[in-house]
Scaffold this motif. Structure first.
Motif, short mmCIF file in Angstrom:
data_model
loop_
_atom_site.label_atom_id
_atom_site.label_comp_id
_atom_site.label_asym_id
_atom_site.label_seq_id
_atom_site.Cartn_x
_atom_site.Cartn_y
_atom_site.Cartn_z
N ARG A 212 0.75 -1.11 0.10
CA ARG A 212 0.09 -0.02 0.17
C ARG A 212 0.91 1.17 -0.02
O ARG A 212 1.79 1.39 0.87
CB ARG A 212 -0.97 -0.06 1.26
N ILE A 213 0.63 2.31 -0.88
CA ILE A 213 1.15 3.39 -0.97
C ILE A 213 0.16 4.57 -0.61
O ILE A 213 -0.92 4.62 -1.07
CB ILE A 213 1.78 3.80 -2.37
N GLU A 214 0.39 5.12 0.77
CA GLU A 214 -0.38 6.18 1.13
C GLU A 214 -0.28 7.48 0.36
O GLU A 214 0.72 7.89 0.27
CB GLU A 214 -0.54 6.24 2.46
N MET A 215 -1.44 8.19 -0.28
CA MET A 215 -1.32 9.26 -0.57
C MET A 215 -2.68 10.12 -0.42
O MET A 215 -3.57 9.39 -0.23
CB MET A 215 -0.89 9.41 -2.14
N PHE B 248 -3.46 12.06 -5.62
CA PHE B 248 -3.65 10.81 -6.58
C PHE B 248 -4.53 11.45 -7.80
O PHE B 248 -4.18 11.09 -9.06
CB PHE B 248 -4.83 9.97 -6.01
N ARG B 249 -5.33 12.41 -7.60
CA ARG B 249 -5.84 13.18 -8.73
C ARG B 249 -4.84 13.72 -9.82
O ARG B 249 -5.08 13.90 -11.03
CB ARG B 249 -6.66 14.33 -8.41
N GLU B 250 -3.84 14.31 -9.04
CA GLU B 250 -2.61 14.99 -9.86
C GLU B 250 -2.00 13.85 -10.57
O GLU B 250 -1.75 14.27 -11.78
CB GLU B 250 -1.51 15.65 -8.74
N ILE B 251 -1.81 12.69 -10.19
CA ILE B 251 -1.19 11.73 -10.91
C ILE B 251 -2.01 11.27 -12.24
O ILE B 251 -1.39 10.97 -13.14
CB ILE B 251 -0.70 10.46 -9.93
N GLY C 82 -4.28 13.16 -13.80
CA GLY C 82 -4.64 14.18 -14.83
C GLY C 82 -5.78 14.36 -14.65
O GLY C 82 -6.91 13.67 -14.39
N LYS C 83 -6.05 15.73 -15.23
CA LYS C 83 -7.33 16.29 -15.30
C LYS C 83 -8.37 15.54 -16.14
O LYS C 83 -9.51 15.32 -15.91
CB LYS C 83 -7.36 17.57 -15.68
N GLU C 84 -7.76 15.30 -17.26
CA GLU C 84 -8.59 14.31 -18.25
C GLU C 84 -9.15 13.23 -17.95
O GLU C 84 -10.26 12.59 -17.85
CB GLU C 84 -7.82 14.08 -19.65
N THR C 85 -8.26 12.19 -17.06
CA THR C 85 -8.83 11.04 -16.40
C THR C 85 -9.67 11.32 -15.40
O THR C 85 -10.54 10.29 -15.23
CB THR C 85 -7.39 10.04 -15.92
N VAL C 86 -9.26 12.05 -14.46
CA VAL C 86 -10.35 12.38 -13.39
C VAL C 86 -11.60 12.73 -13.84
O VAL C 86 -12.92 12.47 -13.42
CB VAL C 86 -9.60 13.39 -12.71
#
Length: 95
Positions: A43-46, A51-54, A56-60
């Protein structure tokens, strides 16, 4: 020790009954313990923002446009596939 009740599909239950020598509660305990260890080790906690930054706006935006019914179906399919993967990778057996 706390008690937990599991629902088992009828086919699996019939197959389990063919092996009364196996302590199925022990198999379940070990599988759950192994799964938790795997989760905790990988598990990687963030934050949600990170997470949204990783993503990207289009994917979100794409994710947010998915209807709830479709999301529920994807979630169930993912959960089922993960369960199958866990069963395949499990070498736990008790006699």
């Amino acid at each position: 020790m706390p008690t937990m009740t599991l629902s088992i599909p009828p086919d699996i239950y019939r197959r389990m009954k063919k092996h009364p020598e196996i302590k199925w509660s022990e198999v379940a305990r070990r599988a759950i313990a192994e799964y938790i260890m795997e989760l905790e080790n990988s598990r990687i906690e963030m934050s949600m923002g990170e997470f949204r930054e990783i993503l990207g706006k289009e994917t979100v935006g794409d994710i947010e446009s998915i209807p709830n019914e479709a999301y529920d179906g994807y979630h169930k399919k993912t959960r089922d596939l993960e369960w199958e993967r866990t069963k395949r990778n499990s070498t736990t057996q008790t006699s």
